[in-house]
Structure formats: C-alpha cells, structure tokens
Design a protein around this motif. Structure first.
Motif, PDB file in Angstrom:
ATOM      1  N   UNK A 115      66.193  16.128  44.023  1.00 29.95           N
ATOM      2  CA  UNK A 115      64.818  16.940  44.332  1.00 29.95           C
ATOM      3  C   UNK A 115      64.888  17.020  45.602  1.00 29.95           C
ATOM      4  N   UNK A 116      65.456  16.454  46.407  1.00 28.24           N
ATOM      5  CA  UNK A 116      65.146  16.736  48.133  1.00 28.24           C
ATOM      6  C   UNK A 116      66.368  16.494  49.053  1.00 28.24           C
ATOM      7  N   UNK A 117      65.792  16.810  50.490  1.00 26.70           N
ATOM      8  CA  UNK A 117      66.914  16.854  51.043  1.00 26.70           C
ATOM      9  C   UNK A 117      67.544  15.339  51.835  1.00 26.70           C
ATOM     10  N   UNK A 118      66.525  14.365  51.376  1.00 27.45           N
ATOM     11  CA  UNK A 118      67.436  13.003  51.722  1.00 27.45           C
ATOM     12  C   UNK A 118      68.319  12.182  51.660  1.00 27.45           C
ATOM     13  N   UNK A 119      68.816  13.682  49.678  1.00 27.31           N
ATOM     14  CA  UNK A 119      69.439  12.816  48.856  1.00 27.31           C
ATOM     15  C   UNK A 119      70.758  13.596  48.776  1.00 27.31           C
ATOM     16  N   UNK A 120      72.002  13.545  48.855  1.00 25.75           N
ATOM     17  CA  UNK A 120      72.808  14.384  48.996  1.00 25.75           C
ATOM     18  C   UNK A 120      74.033  13.998  47.472  1.00 25.75           C
ATOM     19  N   UNK A 121      74.531  15.051  46.783  1.00 20.37           N
ATOM     20  CA  UNK A 121      75.218  14.287  45.590  1.00 20.37           C
ATOM     21  C   UNK A 121      76.847  14.597  45.585  1.00 20.37           C
ATOM     22  N   UNK A 122      77.196  13.700  45.256  1.00 22.86           N
ATOM     23  CA  UNK A 122      78.656  14.729  45.420  1.00 22.86           C
ATOM     24  C   UNK A 122      79.620  14.501  43.576  1.00 22.86           C
ATOM     25  N   UNK A 123      80.411  14.650  42.931  1.00 21.01           N
ATOM     26  CA  UNK A 123      80.757  14.989  41.753  1.00 21.01           C
ATOM     27  C   UNK A 123      82.293  15.182  41.257  1.00 21.01           C
ATOM     28  N   UNK A 124      82.722  14.455  40.056  1.00 22.98           N
ATOM     29  CA  UNK A 124      83.547  14.835  39.941  1.00 22.98           C
ATOM     30  C   UNK A 124      83.479  16.505  39.774  1.00 22.98           C
ATOM     31  N   UNK A 125      84.822  17.677  40.297  1.00 25.23           N
ATOM     32  CA  UNK A 125      84.290  19.038  40.118  1.00 25.23           C
ATOM     33  C   UNK A 125      85.054  19.425  39.032  1.00 25.23           C
TER      34      UNK A 125
END
Length: 174
Positions: A115-125
C-alpha cells in the motif's frame, strides 16, 4: 453532391461508433467472464471517448498479471493479519505469511503490491504445487511513523477472489 456524400459518410461513422461502444462494452464483460484461463489474451479495441473504468481487458493488463492466464486454484493463509506490537521508531521489521496451495492446480503468485513505499514484499516466485507451501514476506521500515500504524499489501495470484489482502499493525515508540 460532395456535401451529401460527406454527411452520409459522417452519419455512418457516427452510427458505427455509437453501435461499437455498446457492443464493445457488452463483449468485454462477456469475454472477461467466460474466457478460459489458458486462452490467449483478450483484445478488444478501447471505444473512443470511454473512460478507463469501462475499457476492456487489454494485453498489457493480462501481461502484467501472468497468474490470470493460469488455471484457478485455492489458497489457505496461515494468517492474513499480523501485529508487530511495540517497536522502536526506525526499526526495520519483517513478517512471513505462509501460504498453502489447497487446490488441484499450481498456485502462481504474480505480484505482491504494498500500500505504500514503507513496505517491501518478497514472495515465492516459482509455482507452488498442490499441497505445498510458499511464503510472502513483508518488510516494514518504521522510520517515518509514530504511534499506531496499520499497513497492507495486495496479493495477486491465480485464485478466484483477488486481490488477497495481507495486513499488519505496529505501535511505533520514540
């Protein structure tokens, strides 16, 4: 004579445009709803003068979400909300959300959009096979926040109800 032909030509074009607008809106809704999951991208020209809200699905939209081309499956989350509790301002924290493919087709997570730039995701690709687990990690930087905060990320995958919303809260102390 030229005036008459011009008027006739404009009338035909105007009538065709009005007719196409109605037909394209109906066609787009029908094709989006019944297109097989493994079919090629649905492309219908955008009607002139229509807003983006009524524009049909384009190749670009489908290409941005490759999971939409995959057969649907089902997903189970270990949790959809996490509370970091009290953390110090400036702390960088993360939480792993575990996902399980409960369906019969491979689960493909195509995007996790915070939802904003303060949060960064990583996930199973890579595709998550039926019965197997994958991970979605949300990294949060609390530098610019004070007090109670609530953040989210939208997960896009080949499941019926998208996006899947993951949320977290934190109480940021000075």
């Amino acid at each position: 004579m030229k005036k008459t032909l011009s008027i006739i030509a404009l009338s035909v074009i105007a009538f065709g445009t009005v007719s196409c607008k109605k037909e394209n809106k109906e066609t787009a809704a029908t094709e989006t709803a019944v297109a097989p999951a493994d079919s090629s991208a649905v492309t219908t020209p955008a009607p002139m003068g229509d807003s983006a809200a009524t524009a049909p699905v384009s190749e670009q939209t489908v290409a941005a979400n490759p999971a939409s081309k995959q057969p649907l499956t089902t997903i189970a989350l270990s949790e959809s909300n996490f509370d970091f509790g009290k953390i110090k301002k400036g702390d960088k924290v993360q939480h792993v959300y575990e996902v399980t493919n409960t369906g019969s087709n491979p689960l493909v997570i195509s995007e996790v959009k915070p939802g904003c730039g303060c949060t960064a995701p990583d996930f199973t690709k890579e595709p998550i096979m039926p019965g197997k687990k994958g991970k979605i990690t949300l990294h949060f930087d609390s530098t610019n926040f004070d007090g109670n905060v609530s953040k989210f990320a939208d997960v896009f995958a080949n499941v019926e109800k998208m996006p899947i919303k993951l949320t977290f809260t934190a109480n940021i102390q000075p």
